[in-house]
Design a protein around this motif. Structure first.
Motif, short mmCIF file in Angstrom:
data_model
loop_
_atom_site.label_atom_id
_atom_site.label_comp_id
_atom_site.label_asym_id
_atom_site.label_seq_id
_atom_site.Cartn_x
_atom_site.Cartn_y
_atom_site.Cartn_z
N ARG A 172 0.83 -1.21 0.00
CA ARG A 172 0.00 0.00 0.00
C ARG A 172 0.86 1.26 0.00
NH1 ARG A 172 -2.60 1.05 4.73
NH2 ARG A 172 -0.70 0.33 5.74
N PHE A 173 0.30 2.34 -0.53
CA PHE A 173 0.91 3.66 -0.42
C PHE A 173 0.46 4.23 0.92
CE2 PHE A 173 1.66 8.11 -1.04
CZ PHE A 173 2.63 8.22 -2.02
N SER B 54 -8.59 -0.42 -4.63
CA SER B 54 -8.28 0.44 -5.78
C SER B 54 -9.56 0.73 -6.55
CB SER B 54 -7.30 -0.27 -6.71
OG SER B 54 -7.96 -1.38 -7.31
N PRO B 55 -9.58 1.84 -7.31
CA PRO B 55 -10.75 2.11 -8.16
C PRO B 55 -10.99 0.98 -9.16
CG PRO B 55 -8.97 3.71 -8.57
CD PRO B 55 -8.58 2.91 -7.37
N GLU B 56 -9.90 0.31 -9.55
CA GLU B 56 -10.07 -0.79 -10.51
C GLU B 56 -10.86 -1.93 -9.89
OE1 GLU B 56 -7.18 0.69 -9.80
OE2 GLU B 56 -6.99 1.87 -11.64
N HIS C 111 -5.57 -8.00 -7.60
CA HIS C 111 -6.04 -6.91 -6.76
C HIS C 111 -5.77 -7.25 -5.30
CE1 HIS C 111 -8.07 -4.77 -9.96
NE2 HIS C 111 -8.57 -5.92 -10.38
N THR D 57 -9.55 4.17 -3.05
CA THR D 57 -8.44 5.12 -3.01
C THR D 57 -7.40 4.84 -4.07
OG1 THR D 57 -6.54 5.88 -1.71
CG2 THR D 57 -7.43 3.70 -1.18
N ASP D 58 -6.84 5.91 -4.61
CA ASP D 58 -5.75 5.78 -5.59
C ASP D 58 -4.48 5.26 -4.94
OD1 ASP D 58 -7.47 6.71 -7.46
OD2 ASP D 58 -6.66 8.75 -7.55
N ARG D 59 -4.48 5.18 -3.59
CA ARG D 59 -3.30 4.65 -2.91
C ARG D 59 -3.15 3.15 -3.14
NH1 ARG D 59 -4.04 4.58 1.99
NH2 ARG D 59 -6.14 5.42 2.15
N MET D 60 -4.26 2.49 -3.44
CA MET D 60 -4.20 1.05 -3.73
C MET D 60 -4.11 0.88 -5.25
SD MET D 60 -4.35 -0.48 -0.78
CE MET D 60 -4.81 -2.18 -1.10
N VAL D 61 -3.21 -0.01 -5.66
CA VAL D 61 -3.06 -0.24 -7.10
C VAL D 61 -3.10 -1.74 -7.39
CG1 VAL D 61 -1.76 1.83 -7.70
CG2 VAL D 61 -0.56 -0.16 -6.77
N PRO D 62 -3.71 -2.12 -8.52
CA PRO D 62 -3.62 -3.51 -8.96
C PRO D 62 -2.22 -3.78 -9.51
CG PRO D 62 -4.82 -2.21 -10.58
CD PRO D 62 -4.49 -1.29 -9.43
N LEU D 63 -1.81 -5.04 -9.48
CA LEU D 63 -0.48 -5.42 -9.97
C LEU D 63 -0.65 -6.47 -11.07
CD1 LEU D 63 1.23 -5.78 -6.49
CD2 LEU D 63 1.45 -3.84 -8.05
N PRO E 35 5.20 -0.58 -4.79
CA PRO E 35 4.10 -1.46 -4.43
C PRO E 35 4.40 -2.89 -4.92
CG PRO E 35 3.41 0.14 -6.11
CD PRO E 35 4.90 0.26 -5.95
#
Lengths: 329, 875, 334
Positions: free
Chosen positions: B28-29, B746-748, B791, B777-783, B41
């Motif tokens: 996480r960010f 994440s938004p995704e 996710h 939140t944009d702090r979470m990102v998929p990889l 991340p």
């Protein structure tokens, strides 16, 4: 809001709420759309106080004139209107403060930088005079065995009425400064025109009340004052909208918008009817008077609500200030 | 670190101000990332792949600190020829027994150690690595016993090839082991793009060497895994290769979860340790003091750990005083013996089997803070009695009336026979005592105010408990009561009945008992004797009360002393601020560089000197070479900085002491939606599994139906709360800052599952389903992992279901099952797989049916995920 | 240099005291909020999940004298590598979230905005995030944090309009409410151009100072004893610095220069200019974006600056009314 849109760095948002007429888009940023300035914590007491104060002030002026020009019925209406108006508005003020002694608190200082402090002293001067003048109209209620009181009141009536009339214009106009001397966009931006709008509204209310209470043969000055006041109020509002800029939106939106439209109808209608039929028909005069009084009330509540709305939406604080800042840099 | 240690983080910000580069590697960010120079991340549970990639970069690009590596690590040491690495054994090291799921570690040994046959081993004492059945070692968590020192070797000298060319030397074996950990594999496994990974490698290596050092900081994000110990080993290898150990600005810092967790391992609350990392004796293995001492160390090995007998005898003397004599082995028989795994999770399962009658909870809230909260609560409902000492009425004290199982009907208050005793506890400002923080530094704190109402200190509680127990047993002739009756239990108490904490610290420090110094406090552990003439409650703490001064209470401001600040508090051992600091000088005793000078050999004065207390015999010259085969302290060569290690070297490769491999290899978390890209073996083959109907696991590849739980979730703390909330959810000023349990996505993922910001989400595993408010939140990102998008769901674990706290909510730890690291019995509670759906979870019995439906779809049986060795896929 | 204490009649007052809040090193730990409440005995502000990142107290008010703002932006923090490059990410969520925060504005609502409106980011889809070249794919990202506080303006509207003298200028040049004199008229609330001061709501018997205007005192009771205000004392990263305003102003300028050198070109000062609409603030800030992004007014002006004009127009209006009244009696007798 948090992040500006990537492409424009700013975010578009439509103004206008609750299906009210949509105003042009503005772009601005804020913190989650939260207010920047705080809305006044005041409730209905304050606009009621603004209205009744104006009614009282105008009535005292009419009463004094009627006294000088021998219009007993108009004089009686005016003095009683002033008495009722000032008493109720005092009650409203005290209710807003919570306890009477809190009003007394304000008499410990005199601060020219505080319109509320100045207003306190104006009221302190005006209130007793208006009250005494009003009481002089009620000698009939005093029991016969207190004859000296009757005589005293009879003698006090005229000087008290003159004194009240002397302070009345200040009572009617200072309330405009009370609102304007804040960071509330819709009030502060209107600080030049608001006093004229308020005295116009006061004149309209008092005139209307006079037309209600006095027979047509004595109500001439009331009619003229009402019509002139209504005209002044409408003219002042027109100019005020230009000074207000973006915040003028709030006069047309939501609660304020509904009140403003009502005020226009009542004030204009009352003035026209009063001017055309007020001299011939007692009923028409009464109706016109009532409309003018109601119109004045609507005006005060509309201005109050517009201010609250302009504080709740950060747009009205941010956009003009951003433009000002950008102009400078 | 900014999230959970904001006060300590001020020094990271200070370092940043002075030009340090801060890199934050975290799924996480966080608030740390916000001020870091780089945020990386990565997928939770993939760290060994990441660290192994760095090792491969260092070795492949010749970035290691050659002189340091050759002289100070076991890189040159030759290994036995029967060691086989994971690449050649389908993902397990040599010695693996699929039946027991444990390793016979004999093939991991150094060459030159002639090992008799395994059969012969068991008669032969003195070999920690061979002396017992592997299973029992795993149950004990043998590796945990080496907390204060390296594992034992029963020899001093080893075969070395300082050219590092021998194919069987550690250096070459390491190089081969990590050759497959390429940047591309790191990207594939961790989801970290190649460029980003390269940037980290370059930054870390460029900032290491003679002139510069790099520090690694970790916390439970590394330890709460089935391979937790190996995570730390991964960074240890990097730091040794780059020469960052024993030097200023280097090292590996373990951030602890509480003010004095370090203290509670030094003087342990752990079942398998005595104070100072002396192992707890075991039934059958340690019948006499001699058996014990000969097993835990060896006179033949190098280093101070060879003195373990002195530490043990002094401990026994401090326990039983005059009753402890040479004749009775200093009451060694009074010590309890381990019969197996008595770890916290094993104990809870024993509760469910009605084998545990009573339970003490001291500032611990397992109903919320431990993995598999349901198992914890159901377990406690089987107890006869439960003692809870805490600041507030925590969920563990009220589960019997307001726990989640009451709502589902799994528990009925009137059917629970557990008698719960709640003792209000004094907070740290209401009592005196010491904190031991992660630098091993003890800092004394004084009592600021009297505890309110009936609140009392832990110290008073236990002193009183001891006195009352001894009253009950007074006059007993039973042999079994002697240990309690012979205990030295004479603590003076003040007017409020509060024992003196300083008196306890004196006892821990140790005293001379005989001779002209009788009664005087010990200055260092070197003064300890094995003839009963000294005592001491924890040998590593000896010196904290040197000269009868509470050294932990020193408060010399930093600006009024040297930058090492030795006069602030006291650090064990012997007030050393950096361990193994002999390594800050080159083999000849000169600083590696002026910029990084710390401790060095003064050739005029013929002694070691510097800014810190040298972690070396004061007058042993760098050129000293012991006679071959010399053991003990004398066996330490003048260039052996790692004085607690059996061979004096830093271990890139661990021949003994670890139970799941001599080098870290990447294994997937025991629950993962991703197949292990490195080996056929999916998860740690030596992890401790508990195949029980009440501990079902989500299927992971290659098992079928793993797609039922397609997401990864991780748990963590927020700055605003403390662990399970006992210290924060009862305080309005903290509760208002984070009032509600939420999940971060994440938004995704929000789009994929139709989750709404500030709406509700239900998160499901094979154990249960919980609900949380959604923070998109944009702090979470998929990889992008293994060619697909993964996710991750973030869950702070501070909230619990109860009725007493200001703010309550479902507990994230209820989602986890129980699967443990074999070395230290730590649960894997930082990563697992889950499903997440919009809306609130079912309530009452419907919740059980909801979870049952998921289990059915996933085909979860008690075997699912609980089979240690991954079967061949075509079988 | 402005000397509010002197202007207020203090003879040879001590140097003006204030805050410099450097948001570039704030880690959002909220120790300032907690320390402030502990020292000043400020009650909690309610337990509401606001969904505005990690900010759950919303704004400064009668019961929140320090407020930490959290702002998530698809922009870069100086040369920071947020690690988004090459990840399968789609467009940022912030736009949708902010639109929602606005919609929550409609209708009558508390000034604090404790709405918890749900925000949908669209229908469930199995399309890979980042699939297709969305220009707004969020490769840039930063998380701003900033601890807001009363500005202790050189020209303070709240103090000017207070009809009782409850708000006063201390010898340190700060502005403080005297709880026992405030009559709760609430005039200072709309007067403040920063929306700082507010009347505390709640039952007079249950809640301390209910109905009374409340705000930061810059720990008048601490600095009087030579102590540092609670928030600055608690701040672990020296994001909140307390000291003499003149000296803080220099520190702020130096810090901004440093950040600009380091490529943090967004860095800007706020409230440090003695020529601004409030004569400069006693509490100045180093921000990393426009003030309004943090909920601060971009160009605040003390309302009483226009007070002379207001009285002038009020006077004219009064005369107009008088004239109108007299006029209405002239002319026709009946």
């Amino acid at each position: 809001m948090t992040a500006p849109d990537l492409r424009r760095g700013k975010r578009r948002r439509k103004g206008g709420r609750d299906g009210d007429p949509v105003v042009p888009d503005v772009e601005f940023t804020s913190y989650y759309g939260r207010p920047v300035v705080k809305a006044s914590p005041w409730e209905a007491d304050i606009p009621a106080y603004l209205f009744l104060g104006g009614l009282a002030a105008g009535s005292s002026l009419l009463a004094a004139g009627a006294d000088a020009t021998d219009r007993p019925a108009l004089r009686r209406t005016g003095r009683l209107g002033a008495l009722v108006g000032i008493t109720v508005s005092f009650a409203a003020l005290v209710h807003d403060l919570g306890r009477p002694e809190r009003f007394v608190n304000m008499l410990r200082v005199a601060k020219p930088t505080s319109p509320m402090s100045v207003g306190t002293w104006i009221l302190t001067a005006y209130g007793p005079a208006a009250g005494l003048a009003g009481a002089a109209e009620l000698t009939g209620l005093v029991p016969a065995r207190l004859g000296f009181v009757k005589r005293l009141l009879g003698l006090a009536g005229r000087p008290a009425g003159v004194a009240a009339a002397a302070f009345a214009p200040a009572v009617a106009s200072y309330t405009a400064v009370l609102l304007a001397d804040t960071a509330t966009p819709a009030w502060h931006e209107a600080h030049r025109e608001l006093p004229f709008l308020f005295v116009g509204s006061a004149a309209g209310a008092a005139g209307g009340f006079g037309m209600l209470g006095a027979p047509v043969d004595q109500a001439g000055p009331a009619r003229r004052l009402a019509v002139a006041g209504a005209a002044l109020e409408l003219a002042a509002e027109h100019r005020m909208r230009e000074s207000m800029g973006l915040a003028a939106e709030t006069l047309d939106a939501g609660k304020a918008g509904r009140l403003m439209r009502a005020s226009h109808a009542l004030t204009a209608g009352g003035a026209v009817v009063g001017a055309l039929l007020g001299r011939r028909s007692r009923i028409a005069a009464g109706a016109a008077g009532a409309a003018l009084v109601a119109g004045s009330a609507c005006t005060r509540f509309a201005i109050f609500e517009a201010g609250q709305a302009s504080a709740h939406d950060p747009k009205y604080t941010v956009v003009p200030q951003r433009e000002r800042a950008d102009r400078r840099s | 670190m900014a999230e959970c240690h904001p006060v300590g983080f001020q020094w990271v910000m200070e370092a940043k101000r002075r030009g340090a580069k801060v890199i934050h590697i975290d799924p996480r960010f966080t608030r740390t990332s916000a001020v870091a120079d780089q945020h990386v991340p990565l997928r939770a549970g993939s760290d060994i792949a990441f660290l192994g990639g760095i090792v491969n970069y260092i070795l492949g690009n010749e970035k290691y600190f050659h002189d340091y590596v050759v002289a100070y690590t076991n890189a040159a040491t030759i290994l036995r020829d029967d060691f086989v690495d994971v690449d050649d054994l389908d993902g397990v090291f040599s010695g693996y027994d699929p039946e027991t799921g444990t390793y016979d570690t004999s093939s991991w040994q150094y060459e030159g150690v002639t090992e008799p046959s395994a059969a012969g081993q068991r008669e032969k004492p003195g070999s920690e690595s061979q002396g017992e059945g592997e299973k029992s070692r795993t149950e004990r968590g043998a590796a945990y016993e080496v907390g204060g020192h390296g594992a034992s070797l029963h020899h001093a000298e080893v075969e070395r090839d300082e050219t590092l060319q021998d194919p069987r030397c550690v250096f070459q074996v390491l190089k081969k082991h990590y050759a497959r950990y390429t940047p591309e594999m790191v990207a594939e496994v961790c989801g970290v793009p190649v460029e980003q990974f390269q940037a980290v490698c370059e930054a870390v290596t460029a900032n290491s060497g003679r002139e510069r050092t790099t520090a690694w900081v970790y916390s439970v994000g590394w330890t709460h895994h089935t391979v937790g110990a190996q995570y730390i080993r991964g960074s240890a290898i990097i730091q040794l290769l780059l020469g960052n150990m024993g030097r200023p600005g280097g090292g590996i810092m373990a951030l602890r979860g509480h003010a004095s967790i370090q203290g509670s391992t030094d003087i342990p609350t752990l079942f398998n340790l005595l104070p100072g990392y002396l192992p707890m004796p075991k039934v059958g293995e340690h019948d006499t003091l001699d058996d014990y001492v000969d097993t835990i160390t060896s006179k033949a090995q190098k280093g101070f750990w060879a003195e373990a007998r002195k530490f043990t005898v002094s401990l026994l003397k401090s326990y039983w005083g005059d009753a402890a004599t040479a004749e009775n082995d200093y009451c060694f028989d009074y010590l309890p013996r381990l019969t197996g795994d008595h770890g916290t999770y094993q104990t809870v399962m024993k509760m469910l089997d009605d084998e545990v009658e009573g339970y003490f909870l001291l500032g611990q809230n397992p109903a919320v803070g431990s993995a598999h909260g349901k198992m914890q609560r159901l377990g406690m409902s089987h107890l006869k009695w439960l003692v809870v000492r805490d600041l507030n009425l925590i969920e563990s004290a009220t589960f019997w009336k307001d726990g989640p199982e009451i709502a589902t009907g799994e528990l009925t208050t009137t059917d629970i026979a557990t008698e719960v005793f709640f003792f209000p506890a004094a907070s740290h400002v209401e009592k005196e005592g010491s904190f031991t923080q992660t630098q091993r530094m003890l800092q004394w704190h004084r009592k600021a105010i009297e505890p309110p109402g009936d609140c009392r200190s832990e110290l008073q509680f236990f002193v009183q408990l001891g006195l009352k127990l001894r009253e009950r047993l007074a006059g007993s002739t039973e042999e079994r009561d002697r240990p309690l009756l012979d205990l030295t239990w004479d603590y003076e108490v003040d007017a409020q009945g509060e024992p003196s904490a300083e008196a306890v610290l004196r006892e821990i420090n140790g005293r001379h008992l005989r001779g002209d110094k009788a009664g005087q406090l010990l200055g260092t552990y070197l003064e300890m004797a094995d003839d009963g003439s000294t005592d001491g409650g924890c040998w590593i703490y000896t010196g904290v009360f040197a000269d009868n001064v509470n050294q932990a209470d020193r408060r010399e401001p930093g600006q009024d002393q040297s930058w090492v600040a030795p006069d602030w508090g006291w650090a064990w051992p012997a007030n050393r601020r950096i361990l193994y600091n002999r390594a800050s000088a080159d083999p000849d005793g000169k600083p590696w560089s002026e910029r990084k000078a710390y401790v060095w050999w003064d050739d005029e004065a013929k002694k070691w000197t510097g800014h810190d207390v040298p972690d070396f015999e004061g007058t042993k010259p760098p050129g000293y070479r012991p006679e071959r085969g010399t053991g003990g302290v004398a066996g330490i060569s003048g260039d052996d900085p790692f004085v607690m290690q059996a061979d004096g070297k830093g271990w890139l490769y661990v021949p003994t002491g670890l139970l799941d491999g001599p080098m870290p290899a990447h294994y997937e978390p025991s629950e993962s939606p991703v197949r292990n890209a490195f080996y056929r073996q999916q998860a740690n083959p030596a992890r401790q599994v508990y195949p029980r109907q009440d501990n079902l696991q989500n299927p992971s590849p290659p098992e079928a139906h793993s797609s039922v739980f397609p997401y990864v979730f991780t748990t963590y703390r927020l700055t605003e709360h403390h662990t399970a909330g006992g210290m924060s959810r009862w305080l309005p000023y903290l509760s208002e800052l984070q009032p509600e349990f939420f999940c971060e996505i994440s938004p995704e993922l929000a789009r994929e599952r139709g989750l709404e910001h500030l709406g509700w989400a239900t998160i499901v595993t094979a154990r249960t389903a919980i609900e949380a408010r959604v923070l998109v939140t944009d702090r979470m990102v998929p990889l992008r992992v293994g060619g697909r998008v993964i996710h991750q769901v973030g869950l702070p674990y501070h909230w619990g279901v109860g009725s007493n706290a200001l703010v309550t909510g479902d507990s994230a730890n209820d989602l986890f099952g129980v699967t443990l690291d074999p070395n230290v019995h730590i649960q894997e509670s930082k990563v697992a797989s889950c499903d997440i759906r919009p809306g609130r979870r079912p309530t009452g019995p419907a919740l059980l049916r909801y979870v049952e439906e998921y289990r059915r779809r996933a085909g979860s049986t008690i075997e699912t995920g609980n089979t240690q060795r991954t079967p061949l896929e075509n079988s | 240099m402005t000397d509010p204490a002197g202007d207020a009649g203090w003879e040879s007052p001590p140097p003006r005291k204030g805050f410099f809040t450097d948001t570039s090193v704030c880690i959002g730990c909220k120790a300032c909020e907690v320390a402030c409440k502990e020292w000043n005995g400020v009650p909690d502000d309610g337990f509401n999940l606001l969904g505005s990142s990690y900010d759950n107290t919303g704004a400064l008010g009668a019961s929140t004298w320090r407020h930490v703002a959290f702002i998530e932006q698809p922009r870069n923090f100086g040369k920071q590598d947020a690690g988004r490059a090459g990840l399968p990410v789609g467009p940022p969520a912030s736009d949708a979230l902010n639109a929602a925060a606005d919609d929550a504005l409609s209708g009558d609502r508390s000034a604090l905005g404790t709405d918890t409106t749900k925000v949908s980011l669209g229908m469930p889809s199995t399309e890979l995030p980042g699939a297709g070249l969305d220009p707004s794919t969020r490769t840039d990202f930063r998380w701003l944090m900033s601890s807001d506080v009363c500005k202790h303006c050189t020209h303070a509207a709240c103090l000017d309009v207070c009809p009782t003298g409850s708000l006063f200028r201390t010898e340190f040049g700060t502005v403080v409410v005297q709880d026992d004199i405030c009559n709760g008229c609430g005039y200072c609330v709309p007067a403040c151009p920063f929306g700082v001061i507010d009347r505390r709501i709640g039952d007079k018997h249950a809640v301390k100072n209910a109905g009374i205007a409340q705000k930061c005192t810059l720990c008048y009771d601490r600095i009087g004893d030579g102590l540092t205000p609670a928030c600055a004392q608690a701040c672990p990263t020296e994001s909140i610095q307390f000291g003499d305003v003149d000296e803080l102003r220099e520190r702020a300028a130096a810090r901004m220069a440093t950040l600009h050198e380091q490529g943090v070109t967004d860095a800007r000062l706020y409230g440090e200019n003695p020529d601004d609409g409030v004569g400069g603030a006693g509490a100045m800030f180093l921000l990393l974006d426009e003030p309004e992004v943090y909920g601060l007014p971009p160009d605040p002006v003390v309302t009483t600056r226009d007070l002379p004009a207001m009285w002038k127009h009020a006077g004219l209006a009064a005369v107009t009314l008088l004239a109108g009244a007299v006029g209405s009696f002239l002319g026709r007798k009946r």
